[in-house]
Design an enzyme around this catalytic site. Structure first.
Site, PDB file in Angstrom:
ATOM      1  N   ASN A 202       0.980  -1.346  -0.026  1.00 52.55           N
ATOM      2  CA  ASN A 202       0.517   0.224  -0.157  1.00 52.55           C
ATOM      3  C   ASN A 202       0.788   1.774  -0.381  1.00 52.55           C
ATOM      4  OD1 ASN A 202       0.971   0.690   2.910  1.00 52.55           O
ATOM      5  ND2 ASN A 202      -0.531  -0.339   3.790  1.00 52.55           N
ATOM      6  N   ASP A 290      -6.719  -7.820   0.216  1.00 49.75           N
ATOM      7  CA  ASP A 290      -6.555  -9.296   0.198  1.00 49.75           C
ATOM      8  C   ASP A 290      -7.460  -9.620  -0.690  1.00 49.75           C
ATOM      9  OD1 ASP A 290      -4.834  -9.635   2.347  1.00 49.75           O
ATOM     10  OD2 ASP A 290      -6.150 -10.012   4.110  1.00 49.75           O
TER      11      ASP A 290
END
Length: 500
Positions: A202, A290
């Site tokens: 991220n 995910d």
């Protein structure tokens, strides 16, 4: 794009995925607080219930499964009670887990969250990060090979607990030289990921690992280029929350996707490929990364281009943040959302209802079912649906197909085709899933999803509700909701416009 995904994921030989990494148990203590302890200035919580859910690599695995893949999971666990709970949850979800290797010197990672209502009071982590020895790696890889030989894709879920190492990637690359390897990274030192084809940090993780403060597009590109230099040959995909995703392809003259389509050549003047987010509503971001990684992986093995992969991953993440908790996105939801060009569709096929049941059980969620024709929506329908949703965590609405409605209501019905009725119901925030059944009754759909609660309107009694006996038989509830006076689709249709 949609047909390629459907064709690859819906046929009998669905793609095979290995998920390797840090498995963990997400445990929740839930209750209420109404006083402060006399021993210290801390709240006293009255414990109501305990719930266990799949965390870490286990959540990645259940996302792949929900999207139509076959999954084998590998990770290290201790010889303890949390490991047994993990195995039970994985078995219930349908994830193959011979690769869960027991290490008597280790502890199974547990993240314990204490919640009073919606407020998290504290999180307690029980873990002992350390790299596995060669013997442990042998056990992980042998278990995967027994469960699911010759994978099409490998996902490494690194939560910095020790399982994902440079040795693991080197061995995977020797064992599976042509199979794509993607890493969801947590380490600061990306050199250990050499040999991977994709890393997906991220924005915060990318900035830390690159040592660059990301403030704008230029600094984001600089961070991606630094990470790319640390993992030669790998694409760098940076997830950016509400700003979507940004991709930096490796600097070779050309890249080829799994389907053989040539990617645009990279140049010395490298640019990020940006893909906007597609969240229509945001309830909970837990597990969105995910879900995005799982969607990107299934898109990769389906032969989609990079631009298409990012689009699919963003749509999947947009669906996910509209749900509560770390729950998966199903293939039928994803395909419907792609077809509609939005992330609000919630249609789920009959064959996936059993998977929905397994997922709800694994995540400690109460599944509520109600059904009807829902041909001309009115306030009575809304009242029923909102009441039903309050009885659990997920509301699945079964609707009669067009042929079923005609048999029940006559040749002039339905007024609205099933696809439109499903789309309208999907627009209600209280509805989580919609399924269409072709039979005259919802019995088969009920048997497939095995709801915890079965709800019908007040024009039924429990004795006349289809499926009530079965639901009672497996310990579920049957609830009858009072009708809204003088409101039904048939009455509205029979009245003239001036009476409505």
């Amino acid at each position: 794009m949609i047909e390629r995904l459907r064709g690859r994921l819906s046929r009998g030989d669905s793609p095979r995925f290995w998920v390797i990494g840090d498995v963990m148990l997400d445990r929740y203590y839930m209750g209420s607080v109404d006083r402060v302890s006399p021993e210290a200035p801390v709240p006293v919580m009255l414990l109501d219930r305990i719930e266990d859910k799949l965390g870490g690599a286990g959540n990645v695995a259940q996302n792949i499964l929900a999207l139509g893949g076959r999954v084998a999971l590998a990770g290290r666990v201790g010889a303890d009670e949390p490991a047994e709970r993990l195995r039970a949850l994985l078995a219930r979800a349908g994830v193959l887990a011979s690769g869960l290797a027991e290490d008597p010197s280790a502890v199974t990672t547990v993240k314990l969250r204490v919640l009073a209502g919606a407020q998290q009071l504290v999180r307690i982590d029980h873990e002992r990060p350390e790299p596995p020895g060669s013997g442990m790696l042998d056990a992980l890889l042998d278990g995967l090979a027994r469960d699911l030989p010759q994978p099409d894709f490998v996902l490494l879920s690194d939560y910095a607990k020790g399982v994902v190492t440079s040795e693991l990637i080197e061995r995977l690359r020797r064992l599976l030289p042509a199979v794509p390897i993607a890493v969801d990274p947590k380490a600061r030192d990306y050199s250990k990921y050499r040999g991977a084809d994709l890393v997906t940090p991220n924005e915060h993780e990318a900035a830390l690992a690159a040592g660059i403060s990301v403030r704008d597009d230029a600094s984001l590109l600089a961070a991606a280029e630094r990470l790319s230099a640390l993992v030669p040959g790998a694409a760098v995909l940076i997830t950016r929350g509400p700003r979507g995703m940004s991709l930096l392809l490796p600097p070779e003259a050309a890249r080829r996707s799994a389907g053989g389509a040539a990617e645009p050549p990279a140049t010395s003047d490298r640019r990020l490929l940006d893909a906007p987010a597609h969240a229509r509503r945001v309830f909970d971001v837990t597990g969105a990364g995910d879900t995005a990684l799982a969607a990107l992986a299934v898109s990769w093995v389906s032969g989609l281009s990079w631009a298409e992969r990012l689009h699919v991953a963003n749509i999947a993440a947009g669906i996910k943040v509209g749900k509560i908790g770390a729950v998966p996105v199903f293939l039928s939801e994803l395909l419907a959302a792609l077809a509609q060009g939005a992330c609000g569709a919630k249609l789920i096929e009959r064959r996936l209802l059993e998977g929905l049941r397994r997922s709800a059980t694994a995540n400690g969620q109460r599944l509520v079912f109600t059904n009807g024709c829902f041909d001309v929506l009115h306030v009575g329908h809304l009242t029923l649906l909102e009441h039903a949703r309050r009885m659990g965590d997920l509301l699945l609405v079964g609707i009669n197909s067009d042929a079923s409605v005609r048999r029940l209501k006559g040749a002039s019905r339905p007024v609205h085709p099933a696809a439109e009725r499903a789309a309208l119901l999907s627009g209600f925030s209280c509805v989580d899933f919609v399924t269409i059944f072709d039979e005259d009754t919802p019995r088969e759909a009920i048997l497939a999803c095995r709801p915890d609660v079965l709800v019908k309107g007040g024009d039924y009694s429990e004795a006349t509700i289809v499926g009530a006996r079965e639901v009672r038989g497996w310990g579920g509830q049957v609830e009858v909701v009072p009708l809204v006076a003088d409101r039904s689709s048939t009455r509205l249709i029979e009245r003239g416009p001036e009476e409505r």
